[in-house]
Each structure stands twice: as C-alpha cells, then as structure tokens.
Design a protein around this motif. Structure first.
Motif, short mmCIF file in Angstrom:
data_model
loop_
_atom_site.label_atom_id
_atom_site.label_comp_id
_atom_site.label_asym_id
_atom_site.label_seq_id
_atom_site.Cartn_x
_atom_site.Cartn_y
_atom_site.Cartn_z
N GLY A 320 40.38 29.50 36.32
CA GLY A 320 40.12 29.71 34.90
C GLY A 320 40.87 30.91 34.36
O GLY A 320 41.40 30.87 33.24
N PHE A 321 40.93 31.98 35.13
CA PHE A 321 41.64 33.19 34.71
C PHE A 321 43.10 32.89 34.41
O PHE A 321 43.62 33.23 33.34
CB PHE A 321 41.53 34.26 35.80
CG PHE A 321 42.33 35.50 35.53
CD1 PHE A 321 41.80 36.53 34.78
CD2 PHE A 321 43.62 35.65 36.04
CE1 PHE A 321 42.54 37.68 34.52
CE2 PHE A 321 44.36 36.78 35.78
CZ PHE A 321 43.82 37.81 35.03
N ARG A 352 44.96 42.81 34.97
CA ARG A 352 43.58 42.51 34.61
C ARG A 352 42.83 41.81 35.74
O ARG A 352 41.59 41.87 35.79
CB ARG A 352 43.56 41.64 33.35
CG ARG A 352 44.14 42.35 32.14
CD ARG A 352 44.25 41.45 30.92
NE ARG A 352 44.78 42.21 29.78
CZ ARG A 352 45.01 41.69 28.58
NH1 ARG A 352 44.77 40.41 28.35
NH2 ARG A 352 45.47 42.45 27.61
N LEU A 353 43.55 41.15 36.64
CA LEU A 353 42.89 40.38 37.69
C LEU A 353 42.20 41.27 38.71
O LEU A 353 41.07 40.97 39.13
CB LEU A 353 43.91 39.47 38.39
CG LEU A 353 43.36 38.65 39.57
CD1 LEU A 353 42.29 37.67 39.08
CD2 LEU A 353 44.48 37.90 40.27
N VAL A 505 34.99 35.81 32.28
CA VAL A 505 36.37 35.64 32.75
C VAL A 505 37.33 35.50 31.57
O VAL A 505 38.42 36.07 31.56
CB VAL A 505 36.46 34.42 33.70
CG1 VAL A 505 37.90 34.21 34.16
CG2 VAL A 505 35.55 34.61 34.91
N ASN A 506 36.92 34.75 30.55
CA ASN A 506 37.77 34.59 29.38
C ASN A 506 38.04 35.92 28.69
O ASN A 506 39.18 36.24 28.32
CB ASN A 506 37.11 33.62 28.39
CG ASN A 506 37.83 33.55 27.05
OD1 ASN A 506 37.62 34.37 26.17
ND2 ASN A 506 38.70 32.57 26.90
N GLY A 507 36.99 36.73 28.50
CA GLY A 507 37.15 37.99 27.79
C GLY A 507 38.09 38.94 28.49
O GLY A 507 38.96 39.56 27.85
N VAL A 508 37.96 39.06 29.81
CA VAL A 508 38.83 39.99 30.55
C VAL A 508 40.26 39.46 30.59
O VAL A 508 41.22 40.23 30.43
CB VAL A 508 38.29 40.22 31.97
CG1 VAL A 508 39.24 41.11 32.76
CG2 VAL A 508 36.90 40.85 31.91
#
Length: 656
Positions: A320-321, A352-353, A505-508
């Motif tokens: 997803g990331f 970001r990961l 996960v979407n926000g980061v």
C-alpha cells in the motif's frame, strides 16, 4: 521436524496457560463482586441506592468476572470449510516448501507491477507532429497550476503579464494524471474579479464546444485556469485514467461565461486557450487505477492464507505504501525529461518508509497482532479488515472527497458543507469509540485503555493550548490515537482497525510525518495574512480617467515572515491589478487608465474591448504596496464601469 501447525498448537497452549494464570489471581476478587451482586438481588445490606451505584461502577471498572475476546464466529458449515482451509494448507506443507512458493509469488507480483508501471514512469510521452512527421515531446504536469502555462496570480507573470507571453500562436500538448476532477481544486483563495475562489475546481469559462469548428473542441478558457482540470471539464481527459490534450493559445477574450459548473468572468483577460484536436500520442494514460487493482487483488490471497498474521500485515502495508508513493497519490510528478525525477520520488519514499516501519512495528505489537494472529478468522480478515484497509489507503478517492479540508475552525467555517461533514465524522468516531470500549470491557482490558486514553486526552489538551501553535490532528495522527483501542479479536476490531491502518500508511506516504503542532503562517498557505495593510481606494476621476488611493496608516518596523522590516520604507511603491493582472508598479498614488493605455499597446487593445462593446465593461481593480519582489496584501476588487466611470468601492477584506 515440528510442523508449523504443531508450532501454532504449542503457541496456543502457552497463550492459554498465560491467560489462565493471569486470571487466577483475580478469581477471589471476581467472587467477591459476584457475592455483592447476589446480596443486592436478595435485598441484602448492599441494596441501598448508593451501594447499587457503587457496585455498578465497580463492575464497570473491573470488567466481567470471565473476560471473553474471541474471533468472529462463523456458523455456516460451508463457510467453515473456507475458514479452516488456510490452516489445513499450512499444516500440510513444511516451511522449506512454503518459503520458496511465497518468494515466487512475490516475484510474480513485482513483475506484473513492473510491466504496468515502467513505461509510464520512465518513458517520455510523445506525439506525432502532423506537419513535420517528427516525434515531439509531451509535457507531464500535475492537476493544478503549471508555471509553463501561467506562472500564478497577480504579479507572478510580471508587469502586463510579460513573463507569461506569448498569448497567441502557441500550442502545447500536455499529459494529465488521473483524478484531476477533484485534484484541480484550489485550497487557497485566488481572486477572480470580485470573487475569491476557494474549494472549487479552478477553471474559468470554457466548456465543450457544442458545434466544433475545424479542430477546435472547446470554448476559450482564461489562461490561468488549471489546464488538466479544464481538460477534464471539457470532457477530453478521463478522471480515472488521465490522458493527453492539446491546448492552443488564442489571445485576449472580452469575457469568459460560466459553463457546466466552471467559474464565470465578465470582463477581458489578456490570454486564453482552447483545446484542439489531439494528435496521435504515445504513453499518455495513467495506470494508477490498474496498479491499485493489481495490488488489491494479489494481496487478497496473502491476507487470506497467512496463518500467523505478521506476513499479511507487513505485505499489505508495504504494498500500500508504494502504491501511494509511485502511482495513486504521488507526492511528486514524475517527468521523464528529468533523469532524476523518478529517483527523487523513490528517495523520498525511502525517507518516509524507514520511520513508518518503526511505527508499524509498534502498531503491530499494540493492536494488530491481537486482531490478525491465530486464533482469528481468515474470512473476516479477507472480506472485512482487508477491504476497509484499502478504503483508508485510497484516501484521496474516499474520505478526501468529503467537503473537509483540515480540522481547523477557520477551514470548517469557510468550506461549504464542512460543518455537517465534520459533525458526521465526529458522530461516527464517537459511536465507534463507545462500541469498541464495550468490547474492550468484555475482554477485561477496559481499565488499561481508559487510563491510556486519559493520558492521550491530557496530552492533546496541553498541546492545544501552546502559545503561537495550532493543534493539527492529521489523519495519520488520528489513526495512531485510535488504533490502540482496537486491541481485540472481534468483528468491531476488524471494522475499525483496517480503515485506521490504511489512513496511517496513506498519511505518512503522501504527506510524511507532518507535525501535530503548526504555526499560523504554515496553515495560511497563500491566503492574505493582514500583516501589511494595502492602501485604500479614494475613487475614480472621470475627467482624466484616473483611479487614486492612499495609505491607510503608517507602519512601524515589524517582524514579517521572520524578517524585521519597515513596510513604509521598503514597500515604497504601489501595485495596481486590473482584471487580475498587474498593469502598474510605481511610486504614484494616482494612475490614469488612458495614460497606461498610451504606454502599453496591450492594455490599449484590452480597453478597446470595453469601449467598443455596446454595453460598458467592468474593470476589477485591486491595489497593494510593492517593493522589489515583495508585496503587501491587496484590497478586494473595486468595480469600475468603463467608460462611463461608475465606481463601486471594494468590500472590506483582503486578497493575496
């Protein structure tokens, strides 16, 4: 060799022994509570109202004597076959067979994604030029403004718009990404005449031509309209798959009527463009919907077949990331002309990961391990938890479509429909909190999480009262706050945890680890600040066609955007905006429109549109202070009817 199924049996026995041991210490306490309830029911000494309330509160605080926290129960015998299938397969094969199969499956997944993504991210889109027969490059742009088309509002295009010329005899072929139907919305105010446009798709005029002539497909759009939003508005680019479109600059227009929901502007503007027939193009369509579908589909067997939960958790989170980073909502537009464009995006992804992986590990230990690990329900994980994870993951086409920009008082009061949408969101969260609190109580975990959330609330109260800062609950922070409360195995945990993890996960991935505390300046975007006051219009003198203004007040030296300046000394010039373009920048506090026309042929031509019309034309005038590249805020637009000279002063307020 011990089979994996045997390992799970041993693990379950150890877990059961731990639970029994932890509960044995509270048997006496539970027996006492049951005795108290028994006395209450028999009219014993605890039967007074005060004792009843005390006993009720003690029962609420300590939880049930026999806590229950099991996975969703599947009653259908046919469904049970699917429920037990992953465990039968896992126990039938040793790890040395399962591991190579898993690796091959992931390799197959990556190859499919490479085929779907490679050309879009690495190959330059091109079109065939009909005149020369040569292959020409196409410009890849975002859904919002593009500086190569129009540099921005007010003075950004320079005096008389010279930096954005030429205004005609110019053609550009663009590649637009998907989802520009919603992502061409402007989130900071942009003045259009006497309107301030915010929370609308920034397309002015235009519309699909009802009877196309030659190769022209649309009516003229004002040149500062967002090109990709305009292409979607004209029906030439798909909101789901993007595409290519060709624009032709056609010079000034006397007006831009609103059509099919676009913004109307009832005066002239020096530049406009129309969409014309698009030549045969290569590599135009955005694969983001296809890639998301591939990842959802190929992740489904993993979430269903994984018996230990951790493999499924990390697989769906990492896939997803990268879905968000590379395709579905990328933080940067990849341009194949720039050799470092894709590398920069991947670098940002890894930036970001790594912190996200640490956060996910904590989230796994805090809640997701309980919900996803055995004993659990593979069917509920695959049909409830997993789809809701992608609902949160694809936030830009789910929750972002709601009329809620940011959870700040100013934005909620400004955006149409935001109050009702925010109240709905708060109501849903409140109901979810109550329902999940009940399941935590049933599981015997209420006391621990009650104390935890009291700590969260106290911390938020402190953060919300820090001087000079604004508390910002980004959706990834909201997920971090609520996910610990989903530390149960039941259906409600499946419902809430999936969507919250997707939002995290979407926000980061899209925005990074944005701060929970932000300054007024960072929240302002490009809206007016009110720090440097613009002049005040005095009126219009018809005899010499001059408009005049004066400074409202003398400014003392102050700190503006982190710099100590004296506005009156440094902003010693004036900027006059006519119809949203700067036409005068100088020291005079009175400017004759006829004198401007005599000095500038383009302005003279545009004023001719007004004087040649059978009806007089409106001119929208705004004034601000200037000095070098710095500008104060501008006034709202005064309206001058030309050439009659009727002058309507601006409404109170500022523009930027």
């Amino acid at each position: 060799m011990v089979s994996s199924d045997s390992e799970f049996v041993i693990s379950d026995d150890i877990e059961l022994h731990r639970i029994v041991k932890s509960r044995s210490n509270s048997l006496q306490e539970s027996a006492e509570r049951e005795s108290q309830f028994s006395e209450l029911s028999n009219g014993g000494p605890l039967s007074s109202p005060k004792s009843k309330v005390k006993a009720f509160l003690e029962g609420l605080w300590h939880g049930p004597a026999h806590p229950v926290d099991g996975p969703p129960e599947i009653k259908s015998p046919y469904a049970r076959q699917f429920e037990n299938f992953p465990y039968r397969i896992s126990s039938s094969f040793p790890t040395k067979i399962k591991l190579p199969f898993i690796i091959l499956y992931y390799a197959f997944w990556l190859v499919i994604l490479q085929q779907a993504l490679s050309s879009y991210l690495t190959e330059q889109p091109t079109y065939q030029d009909e005149a020369s027969g040569k292959s020409m490059d196409i410009i890849s742009i975002s859904c919002r403004g593009e500086s190569s088309i129009w540099k921005g509002k007010n003075q950004r295009c320079g005096l008389a718009g010279a930096k954005c010329a030429p205004f005609d005899n110019r053609e550009v072929v663009l590649r637009c990404p998907a989802l520009c139907d919603s992502e061409s919305i402007t989130y900071s105010s942009i003045p259009v005449g006497d309107q301030n446009i915010k929370y609308r798709s920034f397309t002015i005029g235009g519309g699909r031509a009802e009877t196309p002539e030659n190769d022209v497909l649309s009516y003229p759009y004002r040149a500062d309209s967002y090109p990709c939003g305009a292409a979607v508005h004209a029906g030439l680019v798909s909101p789901f798959f993007g595409g290519c479109a060709k624009i032709r600059f056609v010079g000034p227009q006397p007006e831009f009527p609103a059509k099919d929901g676009s913004i109307g502007f009832d005066s002239f503007f020096p530049a406009s463009y129309q969409f014309v027939k698009t030549p045969k193009c290569h590599n135009c369509y955005d694969p983001r919907v296809l890639v998301a579908f591939i990842n959802i589909l190929l992740g489904l067997p993993v979430i269903y077949m994984s018996t230990n939960g951790s493999l499924a958790f990390w697989t769906v989170c990492i896939s997803g990331f990268w879905t968000i980073i590379l395709t579905f909502d990328p933080p940067l537009v990849v341009k194949a002309q720039d050799p470092e464009s894709l590398a920069t995006l991947i670098s940002l992804g890894f930036e970001r990961l790594l912190p996200l992986c640490f956060i996910l590990y904590v989230v796994w230990k805090a809640a997701c391990q309980t919900t996803l690990s055995r004993p659990s329900s593979p069917i509920c994980k695959a049909l409830i938890w997993y789809p809701l994870f992608w609902v949160g993951m694809l936030n830009n086409v789910t929750f972002d479509r709601l009329p809620v920009d940011r959870l700040t008082i100013t934005d909620i009061l400004t955006q149409p429909g935001s109050i009702f949408a925010t109240l709905g969101i708060v109501a849903i969260i409140a109901v979810g909190v109550v329902v999940q609190a009940y399941h935590l109580w049933k599981a015997g975990k209420f006391r621990m999480y009650f104390k935890l959330y009291l700590g969260f609330i106290g911390a938020l109260v402190v953060l919300g009262n820090l001087s000079g800062l604004n508390l910002r609950i980004h959706h990834y922070i909201l997920a971090l706050l609520l996910i610990p409360g989903t530390n149960t195995k039941g259906m409600t945990a499946m419902l809430f945890q999936g969507v919250l993890l997707g939002l995290l996960v979407n926000g980061v991935s899209r925005w990074g680890l944005a701060s929970i505390e932000e300054t007024d300046r960072s929240l302002r975007r490009s809206d007016p600040s009110g720090e440097i006051k613009p002049p005040e219009f005095l009126g219009y003198e018809r005899s010499n066609s001059s408009v005049s203004w004066q400074i409202r007040e003398r400014d003392n030296p102050i700190m503006i955007n982190g710099e100590f300046i004296s506005p009156h000394d440094k902003l010693n010039r004036y900027s006059l905006i006519v119809n949203d373009v700067e036409w005068y920048n100088g020291p005079n506090s009175s400017v004759s429109l006829e004198a401007l026309a005599a000095e500038n042929d383009r302005f003279a031509e545009l004023l001719g549109y007004a004087s040649d019309h059978s009806q007089e034309q409106k001119l929208y005038l705004r004034v601000g202070r200037a000095g070098g590249t710095r500008r104060s805020d501008y006034t709202n637009a005064a309206v001058l009817k030309y050439p009659s000279g009727e002058f309507v002063p601006p409404k109170s307020g500022l523009t930027k």
